[in-house]
Design an enzyme around this catalytic site. Structure first.
Site, PDB file in Angstrom:
ATOM      1  N   ARG A  78     -33.856  43.067  32.379  1.00 58.20           N
ATOM      2  CA  ARG A  78     -33.807  43.356  30.941  1.00 58.20           C
ATOM      3  C   ARG A  78     -34.619  44.622  30.657  1.00 58.20           C
ATOM      4  NH1 ARG A  78     -36.234  39.277  27.703  1.00 58.20           N
ATOM      5  NH2 ARG A  78     -35.080  40.196  25.973  1.00 58.20           N
ATOM      6  N   SER A  79     -34.186  45.394  29.686  1.00 59.30           N
ATOM      7  CA  SER A  79     -34.892  46.644  29.380  1.00 59.30           C
ATOM      8  C   SER A  79     -36.323  46.378  28.916  1.00 59.30           C
ATOM      9  CB  SER A  79     -34.129  47.460  28.341  1.00 59.30           C
ATOM     10  OG  SER A  79     -34.037  46.770  27.120  1.00 59.30           O
ATOM     11  N   SER A  80     -36.539  45.283  28.205  1.00 60.97           N
ATOM     12  CA  SER A  80     -37.904  44.951  27.752  1.00 60.97           C
ATOM     13  C   SER A  80     -38.838  44.704  28.927  1.00 60.97           C
ATOM     14  CB  SER A  80     -37.875  43.707  26.863  1.00 60.97           C
ATOM     15  OG  SER A  80     -37.144  43.956  25.687  1.00 60.97           O
ATOM     16  N   THR A 136     -32.021  34.949  43.673  1.00 62.17           N
ATOM     17  CA  THR A 136     -33.337  35.357  44.150  1.00 62.17           C
ATOM     18  C   THR A 136     -33.631  36.731  43.567  1.00 62.17           C
ATOM     19  OG1 THR A 136     -33.240  34.044  46.172  1.00 62.17           O
ATOM     20  CG2 THR A 136     -34.699  35.958  46.196  1.00 62.17           C
ATOM     21  N   GLU A 182     -36.056  40.107  43.439  1.00 58.98           N
ATOM     22  CA  GLU A 182     -36.963  40.934  44.251  1.00 58.98           C
ATOM     23  C   GLU A 182     -37.882  41.671  43.286  1.00 58.98           C
ATOM     24  OE1 GLU A 182     -33.636  42.930  45.435  1.00 58.98           O
ATOM     25  OE2 GLU A 182     -33.025  41.471  46.930  1.00 58.98           O
TER      26      GLU A 182
END
Length: 172
Positions: free
Chosen positions: A93-95, A119, A121
């Site tokens: 997400r950009s946030s 999963t 990373e």
């Protein structure tokens, strides 16, 4: 083509399964997935592609856990997803990205027929406190053109938790 949020909702229980599903996480063209309360870290700083690398399980307390730069953390979504007739894709997400937190390094591309938890990373460019249940990433779906074979690999299909790299199996 990317499915709209309305189309994602229409295909639930058919081509798309998201469990648990919460209407408030549906976006105009994606669905937000949340972070489970566990992380895996590799015990060694030198990782070997030809062998299983030992990991350590960490719990994310409700008070949060600080992700430190220079370390890879493997997390997973709380949601189990299953996708047929579409290509699932995962993106941070950009946030979350605006905090300098990366949710996936290279594994945002899913396969038609994948069933399991995603999963994550996770890495950061500065210390960031994370929390269990945070909306950390979003899944979106591409339509497929042409014939295809569904994903059936024994490596990651049907996983029940965080999956460390299984690339060593490619050398067997």
């Amino acid at each position: 083509m990317i499915l709209s949020g309305i189309e994602i909702k229409k295909r639930l229980g058919k081509d798309i399964k998201i469990e648990p599903y919460d209407e408030k996480f549906l976006n105009p063209n994606s669905y937000n997935l949340t972070l489970h309360d566990e992380l895996l870290v590799y015990k060694e700083s030198l990782l070997d592609m030809k062998k299983p690398n030992e990991t350590q399980l960490l719990k994310i307390p409700e008070s949060g856990f600080v992700i430190e730069p220079g370390r890879l953390y493997l997390g997973r979504t709380r949601e189990l997803t299953e996708t047929h007739n579409l290509v699932p894709m995962l993106e941070g997400r950009s946030s979350v990205g605006r905090l300098g937190l990366f949710v996936h390094i290279t594994a945002g591309f899913g396969d038609i027929g994948f069933r399991g938890f995603w999963t994550l990373e996770i890495s950061s460019i500065q210390p960031v406190r994370i929390y269990p249940g945070v909306q950390i990433c979003q899944i979106f779906y591409h339509t497929v053109e042409g014939e295809y074979t569904e994903y059936k690999s024994g490596k990651y299909q049907g996983n029940t938790g965080i999956q460390p790299s299984l690339i060593y199996k490619d050398f067997e």
